[in-house]
Design a protein around this motif. Structure first.
Motif, PDB file in Angstrom:
ATOM      1  N   UNK A 196       0.840  -1.198   0.000  1.00 57.44           N
ATOM      2  CA  UNK A 196       0.000   0.000   0.000  1.00 57.44           C
ATOM      3  C   UNK A 196       0.873   1.245   0.000  1.00 57.44           C
ATOM      4  N   UNK A 197       0.514   2.217  -0.849  1.00 59.62           N
ATOM      5  CA  UNK A 197       1.261   3.456  -0.952  1.00 59.62           C
ATOM      6  C   UNK A 197       0.668   4.521  -0.033  1.00 59.62           C
ATOM      7  N   UNK A 198       1.367   5.642   0.058  1.00 57.90           N
ATOM      8  CA  UNK A 198       0.925   6.734   0.920  1.00 57.90           C
ATOM      9  C   UNK A 198      -0.462   7.227   0.522  1.00 57.90           C
ATOM     10  N   UNK A 199      -0.741   7.229  -0.789  1.00 58.53           N
ATOM     11  CA  UNK A 199      -2.036   7.713  -1.259  1.00 58.53           C
ATOM     12  C   UNK A 199      -3.140   6.664  -1.160  1.00 58.53           C
ATOM     13  N   UNK A 200      -2.826   5.504  -0.584  1.00 59.60           N
ATOM     14  CA  UNK A 200      -3.820   4.459  -0.418  1.00 59.60           C
ATOM     15  C   UNK A 200      -3.878   3.461  -1.555  1.00 59.60           C
ATOM     16  N   UNK A 201      -3.170   3.746  -2.644  1.00 59.11           N
ATOM     17  CA  UNK A 201      -3.137   2.820  -3.764  1.00 59.11           C
ATOM     18  C   UNK A 201      -2.172   1.676  -3.531  1.00 59.11           C
ATOM     19  N   UNK A 202      -2.214   0.663  -4.395  1.00 59.95           N
ATOM     20  CA  UNK A 202      -1.336  -0.484  -4.299  1.00 59.95           C
ATOM     21  C   UNK A 202      -0.292  -0.451  -5.410  1.00 59.95           C
ATOM     22  N   UNK A 203       0.915  -0.864  -5.070  1.00 56.32           N
ATOM     23  CA  UNK A 203       1.954  -1.034  -6.073  1.00 56.32           C
ATOM     24  C   UNK A 203       2.506  -2.443  -5.924  1.00 56.32           C
ATOM     25  N   UNK A 204       2.472  -3.190  -7.019  1.00 56.74           N
ATOM     26  CA  UNK A 204       2.851  -4.598  -6.965  1.00 56.74           C
ATOM     27  C   UNK A 204       4.238  -4.804  -7.575  1.00 56.74           C
ATOM     28  N   UNK A 205       5.095  -5.444  -6.809  1.00 58.28           N
ATOM     29  CA  UNK A 205       6.468  -5.708  -7.243  1.00 58.28           C
ATOM     30  C   UNK A 205       6.564  -7.094  -7.847  1.00 58.28           C
ATOM     31  N   UNK A 206       7.195  -7.169  -8.989  1.00 52.81           N
ATOM     32  CA  UNK A 206       7.290  -8.422  -9.722  1.00 52.81           C
ATOM     33  C   UNK A 206       8.500  -9.220  -9.242  1.00 52.81           C
TER      34      UNK A 206
END
Length: 267
Positions: A131-141
């Protein structure tokens, strides 16, 4: 008789000198017997991916009385995952350790070597989403990152679909020749690691570890890394009045490299 008294004194002095020598030698050589035991470290932050997450690590290793050696490090993308023991990857290696006597330094320092026989890598997830600061998700491959580091002749590193079991592979079996996983082969697989250390029944303090014998056995001026044993232990004999002592191998560097590649692959 004065001559008899003199001879008796000389004999007593020689006995005391011999006794002192034996005691000092025994103390110096005893560290090898103190090396055995299981060691664990708490969760610790080891690096930060540029513009990305903190990287956490836990470590566990042991020196067996049968000369076996095992080492395991697990990587995590945040503190919570580390404390819950939810790793994304693990590197472990096994080998045989041998004592190599004592170095004659200002402070006696014990020497040993570890002959690494096998290396395993384990991966839990195809991707890890944070989860990012803005509430979104970032997925690492994570799978992409490991393939970059260790192509391993095309073998799949990712766990099987719809299964929670991790994927574990023997690097020496699946990733030959060396170019198929160079960083593991160059650092660990079938290499001898040399270390200088001081130990007692409760802890070990490692001054230096290296695949270069000259460097590994000459770290006497280094600030030691000290580890407490899970329980006090000796290689042989029973513990009686263990002494207090002020409290490896760069697996963490591989975890950092893989995490960085995974983060870049997610962009």
């Amino acid at each position: 008789d004065e001559s008899e008294l003199g001879a008796g004194w000389r004999g007593l002095r020689q006995l005391l000198e011999n006794t002192t020598t034996v005691t000092r030698t025994t103390t110096r050589l005893a560290d090898e017997n103190f090396l055995c035991g299981e060691y664990r470290t708490p969760c610790e932050i080891v690096a930060k991916v540029p513009s990305g997450p903190d990287l956490w690590l836990s470590k566990q290793f042991s020196y067996g009385s049968d000369r076996s050696y095992s080492h395991r490090e697990r990587g995590y993308f945040n503190r919570t995952a580390c404390e819950r023991d939810q790793p994304w990857m693990q590197i472990e290696y096994e080998g045989i350790w041998q004592g190599a006597g004592v170095a004659e330094a200002a402070e006696p320092t014990s020497l040993a070597s570890i002959d690494v026989k096998s290396v395993w890598m384990t991966v839990w997830h195809r991707e890890v989403c944070l989860e990012q600061v803005d509430g979104g998700l970032r997925c690492m491959q994570t799978q992409t990152a490991i393939k970059e580091l260790c192509p391993c002749n095309g073998w799949d590193w990712a766990p099987e679909m719809n299964r929670t079991d991790p994927r574990k592979r023997n690097v020496g079996m699946f990733c030959m020749p060396e170019a198929q996983c160079p960083v593991i082969h160059q650092l660990y697989h079938h290499h001898i690691h040399y270390l200088s250390y001081r130990a007692d029944a409760k802890r070990v303090c490692i001054l230096e570890t290296s695949t270069d014998k000259t460097r590994g056995w000459a770290g006497f001026d280094k600030e030691p890394e000290c580890y407490s044993k899970v329980v006090p232990a000796l290689c042989r004999g029973q513990i009686a009045g263990a002494l207090g002592l002020r409290p490896g191998l760069p697996v963490a560097l591989i975890s950092v490299a893989l995490a960085s590649l995974a983060w870049l692959a997610s962009q």
